[in-house]
Scaffold this motif. Sequence first.
Motif, PDB file in Angstrom:
ATOM      1  N   PRO A  79       0.833  -1.259   0.109  1.00 55.81           N
ATOM      2  CA  PRO A  79       0.146  -0.113  -0.031  1.00 55.81           C
ATOM      3  C   PRO A  79       0.888   1.376   0.070  1.00 55.81           C
ATOM      4  CG  PRO A  79       0.333  -0.886   2.320  1.00 55.81           C
ATOM      5  CD  PRO A  79       0.905  -1.806   1.189  1.00 55.81           C
ATOM      6  N   ALA A  80       0.314   2.408  -0.462  1.00 54.96           N
ATOM      7  CA  ALA A  80       0.799   3.756  -0.378  1.00 54.96           C
ATOM      8  C   ALA A  80       0.901   4.202   0.953  1.00 54.96           C
ATOM      9  CB  ALA A  80       0.176   4.641  -1.452  1.00 54.96           C
ATOM     10  N   THR A  81       0.273   3.592   2.117  1.00 55.67           N
ATOM     11  CA  THR A  81       0.062   4.294   3.486  1.00 55.67           C
ATOM     12  C   THR A  81      -0.220   3.166   4.357  1.00 55.67           C
ATOM     13  OG1 THR A  81      -2.257   4.935   3.259  1.00 55.67           O
ATOM     14  CG2 THR A  81      -0.708   6.538   2.659  1.00 55.67           C
ATOM     15  N   SER A  82       0.252   3.286   5.543  1.00 57.90           N
ATOM     16  CA  SER A  82      -0.289   2.161   6.680  1.00 57.90           C
ATOM     17  C   SER A  82      -0.498   2.882   7.853  1.00 57.90           C
ATOM     18  CB  SER A  82       0.757   1.011   6.569  1.00 57.90           C
ATOM     19  OG  SER A  82       0.346   0.282   7.521  1.00 57.90           O
ATOM     20  N   THR A  83      -1.203   2.320   8.640  1.00 56.93           N
ATOM     21  CA  THR A  83      -1.178   2.760  10.272  1.00 56.93           C
ATOM     22  C   THR A  83      -0.654   1.574  11.119  1.00 56.93           C
ATOM     23  OG1 THR A  83      -3.617   1.862  10.163  1.00 56.93           O
ATOM     24  CG2 THR A  83      -2.936   4.321   9.807  1.00 56.93           C
ATOM     25  N   GLU A  84      -0.117   0.539  10.342  1.00 55.10           N
ATOM     26  CA  GLU A  84       0.431  -0.555  11.252  1.00 55.10           C
ATOM     27  C   GLU A  84       1.898   0.020  11.692  1.00 55.10           C
ATOM     28  OE1 GLU A  84       0.812  -4.144   8.784  1.00 55.10           O
ATOM     29  OE2 GLU A  84      -1.564  -3.981   8.140  1.00 55.10           O
ATOM     30  N   ALA A  85       1.954  -0.899  12.949  1.00 57.43           N
ATOM     31  CA  ALA A  85       3.638  -0.695  13.376  1.00 57.43           C
ATOM     32  C   ALA A  85       4.550  -1.043  12.410  1.00 57.43           C
ATOM     33  CB  ALA A  85       3.699  -1.441  14.626  1.00 57.43           C
ATOM     34  N   ASN A  86       4.439  -2.485  11.863  1.00 57.63           N
ATOM     35  CA  ASN A  86       5.239  -2.968  11.073  1.00 57.63           C
ATOM     36  C   ASN A  86       4.747  -3.601   9.841  1.00 57.63           C
ATOM     37  OD1 ASN A  86       7.428  -2.715  13.357  1.00 57.63           O
ATOM     38  ND2 ASN A  86       6.328  -4.508  14.189  1.00 57.63           N
ATOM     39  N   PRO A  87       4.616  -2.587   8.666  1.00 61.14           N
ATOM     40  CA  PRO A  87       3.880  -2.972   7.584  1.00 61.14           C
ATOM     41  C   PRO A  87       4.674  -3.841   6.613  1.00 61.14           C
ATOM     42  CG  PRO A  87       4.652  -0.633   7.611  1.00 61.14           C
ATOM     43  CD  PRO A  87       5.070  -1.190   8.977  1.00 61.14           C
ATOM     44  N   ILE A  88       4.104  -4.642   5.649  1.00 65.73           N
ATOM     45  CA  ILE A  88       4.954  -5.226   4.461  1.00 65.73           C
ATOM     46  C   ILE A  88       4.271  -4.333   3.395  1.00 65.73           C
ATOM     47  CG2 ILE A  88       5.240  -7.240   3.067  1.00 65.73           C
ATOM     48  CD1 ILE A  88       6.235  -7.690   6.026  1.00 65.73           C
ATOM     49  N   VAL A  89       5.360  -3.946   2.314  1.00 60.56           N
ATOM     50  CA  VAL A  89       4.867  -3.406   1.340  1.00 60.56           C
ATOM     51  C   VAL A  89       5.714  -3.851   0.111  1.00 60.56           C
ATOM     52  CG1 VAL A  89       5.375  -0.947   0.097  1.00 60.56           C
ATOM     53  CG2 VAL A  89       4.991  -1.154   2.933  1.00 60.56           C
ATOM     54  N   ILE A  90       4.885  -3.608  -1.091  1.00 61.25           N
ATOM     55  CA  ILE A  90       5.306  -4.192  -2.323  1.00 61.25           C
ATOM     56  C   ILE A  90       5.598  -3.322  -3.341  1.00 61.25           C
ATOM     57  CG2 ILE A  90       4.959  -5.751  -4.215  1.00 61.25           C
ATOM     58  CD1 ILE A  90       3.070  -7.404  -2.460  1.00 61.25           C
ATOM     59  N   PHE A  91       6.683  -3.299  -3.945  1.00 63.37           N
ATOM     60  CA  PHE A  91       7.230  -2.207  -5.152  1.00 63.37           C
ATOM     61  C   PHE A  91       7.194  -2.857  -6.332  1.00 63.37           C
ATOM     62  CE2 PHE A  91       8.886  -0.654  -0.901  1.00 63.37           C
ATOM     63  CZ  PHE A  91       8.486   0.825  -1.002  1.00 63.37           C
ATOM     64  N   ASN A  92       6.102  -2.560  -7.126  1.00 61.05           N
ATOM     65  CA  ASN A  92       5.960  -3.429  -8.285  1.00 61.05           C
ATOM     66  C   ASN A  92       6.644  -2.802  -9.463  1.00 61.05           C
ATOM     67  OD1 ASN A  92       4.026  -5.486  -7.323  1.00 61.05           O
ATOM     68  ND2 ASN A  92       2.633  -3.795  -7.065  1.00 61.05           N
ATOM     69  N   ASN A  93       6.902  -1.415  -9.448  1.00 60.28           N
ATOM     70  CA  ASN A  93       7.663  -1.089 -10.661  1.00 60.28           C
ATOM     71  C   ASN A  93       9.106  -0.759 -10.410  1.00 60.28           C
ATOM     72  OD1 ASN A  93       5.271  -0.732 -12.303  1.00 60.28           O
ATOM     73  ND2 ASN A  93       4.475   0.811 -10.930  1.00 60.28           N
ATOM     74  N   PRO A  94       9.814  -0.770 -11.269  1.00 58.28           N
ATOM     75  CA  PRO A  94      11.359  -0.431 -11.208  1.00 58.28           C
ATOM     76  C   PRO A  94      11.477   1.305 -10.792  1.00 58.28           C
ATOM     77  CG  PRO A  94      11.076  -1.311 -13.236  1.00 58.28           C
ATOM     78  CD  PRO A  94       9.594  -1.057 -12.799  1.00 58.28           C
ATOM     79  N   GLY A  95      12.573   1.399  -9.826  1.00 58.79           N
ATOM     80  CA  GLY A  95      12.625   2.694  -9.137  1.00 58.79           C
ATOM     81  C   GLY A  95      13.498   2.933  -8.043  1.00 58.79           C
ATOM     82  N   THR A  96      13.671   3.785  -7.550  1.00 59.75           N
ATOM     83  CA  THR A  96      14.326   4.259  -6.274  1.00 59.75           C
ATOM     84  C   THR A  96      13.025   4.953  -5.543  1.00 59.75           C
ATOM     85  OG1 THR A  96      16.604   4.492  -7.183  1.00 59.75           O
ATOM     86  CG2 THR A  96      16.347   5.224  -5.268  1.00 59.75           C
ATOM     87  N   TYR A  97      12.870   4.694  -4.272  1.00 60.38           N
ATOM     88  CA  TYR A  97      11.626   4.993  -3.602  1.00 60.38           C
ATOM     89  C   TYR A  97      12.100   5.361  -1.984  1.00 60.38           C
ATOM     90  CZ  TYR A  97       9.373   2.696  -7.408  1.00 60.38           C
ATOM     91  OH  TYR A  97       8.758   2.509  -8.661  1.00 60.38           O
ATOM     92  N   SER A  98      11.233   6.415  -1.603  1.00 62.37           N
ATOM     93  CA  SER A  98      11.407   6.907  -0.543  1.00 62.37           C
ATOM     94  C   SER A  98      10.447   6.488   0.667  1.00 62.37           C
ATOM     95  CB  SER A  98      11.332   8.360  -0.079  1.00 62.37           C
ATOM     96  OG  SER A  98      12.166   8.949  -1.270  1.00 62.37           O
ATOM     97  N   ALA A  99      10.433   6.530   1.778  1.00 69.19           N
ATOM     98  CA  ALA A  99       9.553   6.203   3.055  1.00 69.19           C
ATOM     99  C   ALA A  99       9.410   7.053   4.155  1.00 69.19           C
ATOM    100  CB  ALA A  99       9.802   4.894   3.420  1.00 69.19           C
ATOM    101  N   THR A 100       8.255   7.309   4.504  1.00 67.13           N
ATOM    102  CA  THR A 100       8.310   8.418   5.775  1.00 67.13           C
ATOM    103  C   THR A 100       7.324   7.489   6.829  1.00 67.13           C
ATOM    104  OG1 THR A 100       8.024  10.349   4.013  1.00 67.13           O
ATOM    105  CG2 THR A 100       7.427  10.561   6.343  1.00 67.13           C
ATOM    106  N   LEU A 101       7.859   7.857   8.086  1.00 66.52           N
ATOM    107  CA  LEU A 101       7.024   7.270   9.170  1.00 66.52           C
ATOM    108  C   LEU A 101       6.834   8.586  10.133  1.00 66.52           C
ATOM    109  CD1 LEU A 101       5.718   5.277  11.100  1.00 66.52           C
ATOM    110  CD2 LEU A 101       8.013   4.962  12.162  1.00 66.52           C
ATOM    111  N   GLU A 102       5.557   8.777  10.581  1.00 72.23           N
ATOM    112  CA  GLU A 102       5.037   9.614  11.572  1.00 72.23           C
ATOM    113  C   GLU A 102       4.468   9.211  12.673  1.00 72.23           C
ATOM    114  OE1 GLU A 102       1.399  12.925  11.850  1.00 72.23           O
ATOM    115  OE2 GLU A 102       2.951  13.344  10.191  1.00 72.23           O
ATOM    116  N   VAL A 103       4.864   9.123  13.926  1.00 75.03           N
ATOM    117  CA  VAL A 103       4.495   8.695  15.031  1.00 75.03           C
ATOM    118  C   VAL A 103       3.905   9.561  16.001  1.00 75.03           C
ATOM    119  CG1 VAL A 103       5.998   6.584  15.149  1.00 75.03           C
ATOM    120  CG2 VAL A 103       6.650   8.423  16.158  1.00 75.03           C
TER     121      VAL A 103
END
Length: 169
Positions: free
Chosen positions: A84-108
């Motif tokens: 998913p593009a967003t999650s509210t879980e503590a420890n999510p699993i994410v799949i990147f289906n397209n080639p590229g370089t990606y970023s991630a952000t966590l707000e607590v």
Amino acid sequence: LGNNSTQENPTHTYAQSGNYTVTLTASNSCGSITMTQEVSILTAPIAGFEFTPGQGCIPLTVAFTSTAVGQVDNYLWTFEGGDPATSTEANPIVIFNNPGTYSATLEVSNASGTDLISQSQIIEALPLPIPSFTTSIDGLIMSIVNSSQYADTYSWDFGDGNTSNEANP
């Protein structure tokens, strides 16, 4: 533990979140009476995360783990290009289906505040090779133009028992 005051209206700064017992002993010439009260101290959490793996072939499955310090009541993850593009879980699993370089952000966050951490270009999803070639025939001679994408090595089989590992045989 060891922090006392004789002031009428003191202030005290706690080193960390927790439940504490505050005791007041009021005295005069007639005697002393003690009162206790439980207080809960809560500080804002400090965001942090880890992930594995950081690189791989699509579809790339990445496990994110919150390493936030302190009591966290709410998580809000954002994954550029992820599913998913967003999650509210503590420890999510994410799949990147397209080639590229990606970023991630966590707000607590909790009742005392919010903290955010963003890491840029940390996930590299690599493409699968795309084989492609064109041929031209002149009698018994075949000329090949290899137009494959994202390939490092090649293995040709010409259908007559002959093979080649050259990019353009």
